[in-house]
Enzyme design. Structure first.
Site, PDB file in Angstrom:
ATOM      1  CB  CYS A   1      79.973  64.967  50.538  1.00 40.33           C
ATOM      2  SG  CYS A   1      81.386  66.084  50.364  1.00 40.33           S
TER       3      CYS A   1
ATOM      4  CB  SER B   1      82.608  66.054  46.635  1.00 41.20           C
ATOM      5  OG  SER B   1      83.464  66.890  47.387  1.00 41.20           O
TER       6      SER B   1
ATOM      7  CG  HIS C   1      81.136  70.101  43.317  1.00 46.45           C
ATOM      8  ND1 HIS C   1      80.559  71.345  43.198  1.00 46.45           N
ATOM      9  CD2 HIS C   1      81.938  70.185  44.414  1.00 46.45           C
ATOM     10  CE1 HIS C   1      81.000  72.130  44.181  1.00 46.45           C
ATOM     11  NE2 HIS C   1      81.821  71.453  44.929  1.00 46.45           N
TER      12      HIS C   1
ATOM     13  CG  HIS D   1      82.853  60.981  48.722  1.00 43.66           C
ATOM     14  ND1 HIS D   1      81.834  61.714  48.159  1.00 43.66           N
ATOM     15  CD2 HIS D   1      83.488  61.816  49.568  1.00 43.66           C
ATOM     16  CE1 HIS D   1      81.880  62.940  48.643  1.00 43.66           C
ATOM     17  NE2 HIS D   1      82.858  63.031  49.515  1.00 43.66           N
TER      18      HIS D   1
ATOM     19  CB  CYS E   1      84.128  62.893  53.142  1.00 42.66           C
ATOM     20  SG  CYS E   1      84.755  64.288  52.157  1.00 42.66           S
TER      21      CYS E   1
END
Ligand code: CND
Ligand code: ZN
Length: 366
Positions: free
Chosen positions: A38, A40, A43, A59, A166
């Site tokens: 993902c 995220s 990031h 996650h 997610c």
């Protein structure tokens, strides 16, 4: 066990041998089968989201329960589970208000890099090793809070189920819970990655029309259309994302716009492309120090709703089985989301392909 460790931001992940404790009383250990890649996590790798490091990232995962702590009920070894990155506590103000997506305890463990009660179950020879979002599923095994595992039908392939941890739940929930899109509503979606494609397919399922997909990568056109987009705007060809949406919505703007990238310009564009009294939903995660600029007079005079959506405002124990049921009955497409599989050793390649926008969703398979 092997795991992908982020030692510091702006570094590659290191696949290393690390140690894992047995689960505590209210914890569960899970042998991972698959983990989605993902943005995220990217990031975090870029230093745009501060979490304690070094940590094991990941996650969006699914696997099989190995052991349960002595105070865990309703989950047994051998259960197939999806991990939830908001292991909501059930007793804080927000949980009691029916908003487990805003759970205070889940935010605390995200910030502290631990499990509830400051528990740390990961170890290696270099000092502390933090958990990430209570999941840390870029690892052969993980220990998570019992509130962070959702048992699922074992006939569902775990590499598909992982994405419901997610991307699917986030996109689906943004449409179904946050925006509550209805039949015939017009929807624009900026960003057609793993999460944005799920905004598109949930909007399609909700009966939205038109569904205007916008992405700077022209390769996303076919994928967006496969998941239900009626139109595609190639953002690499124009700086003006608003006019194409006005042109497709009788000059008004769309009823709903979803920003699924996490950039200030596209957040401002999402607000701008929504009609008066429409709703812009920000799903993309921008670095915490950035601000957006919006016209102050427009708030009363155009009465648009500007809101965010965190984990699709979902109740994971309800929504994850609900979404997987839609998949089993052929209403949601998870098969075409898994566009590429990687071994854990190739995880940096998986992130490289994520940032190139060549995948719908990459999945690490153990
Ligand atoms: P992914 O990298 O798969 O997709 C991003 C897409 O945006 C790609 O298709 C890019 O081509 C496109 N894009 C990038 N820049 C631009 C631009 N300037 N203009 C137009 N298109 C562009 O990312 P993802 O789908 O995994 O994640 C998307 C965002 O959602 C990201 O910020 C992630 O952190 C966030 C997110 C939010 C939540 C939540 O709960 N709100 C949960 N998971 C992920
Ligand atoms: Zn995610």
């Amino acid at each position: 066990m092997r795991a992908a460790v982020l030692v510091d931001s702006n570094e590659a992940l290191q696949v290393r041998d690390v140690a894992l404790d047995n689960p505590g009383p209210k914890e569960v250990s899970v042998k991972m089968a698959a983990a989605g890649v993902c943005h995220s996590d990217w990031h975090v790798m870029q230093g745009d989201l501060p979490v304690p490091l070094p940590a094991i990232l990941g996650h969006e995962g699914a696997g099989i329960v190995e052991q349960v702590g002595k105070d865990v009920f309703g989950i047994r070894p051998g259960d197939h589970v999806v991990l939830s990155w908001i292991p909501s506590c059930g007793h804080c103000f927000y949980c009691l208000k029916g908003r487990p997506d805003m759970c205070d305890e889940a935010f605390n463990i995200q910030l502290s890099g631990s499990l509830p009660g400051n528990a740390m179950r990961l170890h290696w020879d270099q000092g502390p090793l933090y958990h990430y979002l209570g999941t840390s599923c870029f690892a052969e095994q993980t220990v998570v809070p019992d509130t962070g595992v959702i048992p699922i039908d074992p006939s569902i392939p775990l590499n598909k189920a992982a994405l419901v941890g997610c991307a699917v739940t986030t996109g689906f929930g943004a449409v179904v819970h946050t925006a509550q899109v209805g039949v015939g509503d017009s929807v624009s979606v900026i960003g057609c990655g793993g999460v944005g494609l799920n905004v598109i397919q949930a909007a399609h399922l909700a009966g939205a029309d038109p569904i205007i997909a916008i992405d700077a990568n022209g390769n996303k056109k076919d994928l967006a259309k496969k998941f239900g987009a009626t139109h595609f705007v190639d953002a690499s060809q124009t700086d003006d994302l608003i006019t194409p949406v006005l042109d497709l919505t009788q000059g008004r703007g769309s009823d709903f716009a979803f920003e699924v990238i996490g950039r200030t310009e596209t957040i401002e564009a999402a607000y701008g492309m929504v009609r008066k009294a429409g709703m812009a939903v920000i799903v993309g995660v921008a670095p915490p120090h950035l601000d957006v600029s919006l016209n102050a007079f427009s708030f009363p005079s155009q009465s648009k709703i500007l809101t965010g959506s965190w984990y699709g405002q979902s109740v994971p124990a309800v929504d994850i089985p609900r979404i997987l049921g839609l998949y089993q009955r052929g209403k949601l497409n998870l098969d075409d989301l898994v566009s590429q599989s990687y071994a854990l050793e190739d995880i940096n390649e998986a992130f490289r392909e994520l940032t190139q926008g060549t995948v719908a969703r990459g999945v690490i398979e153990f």
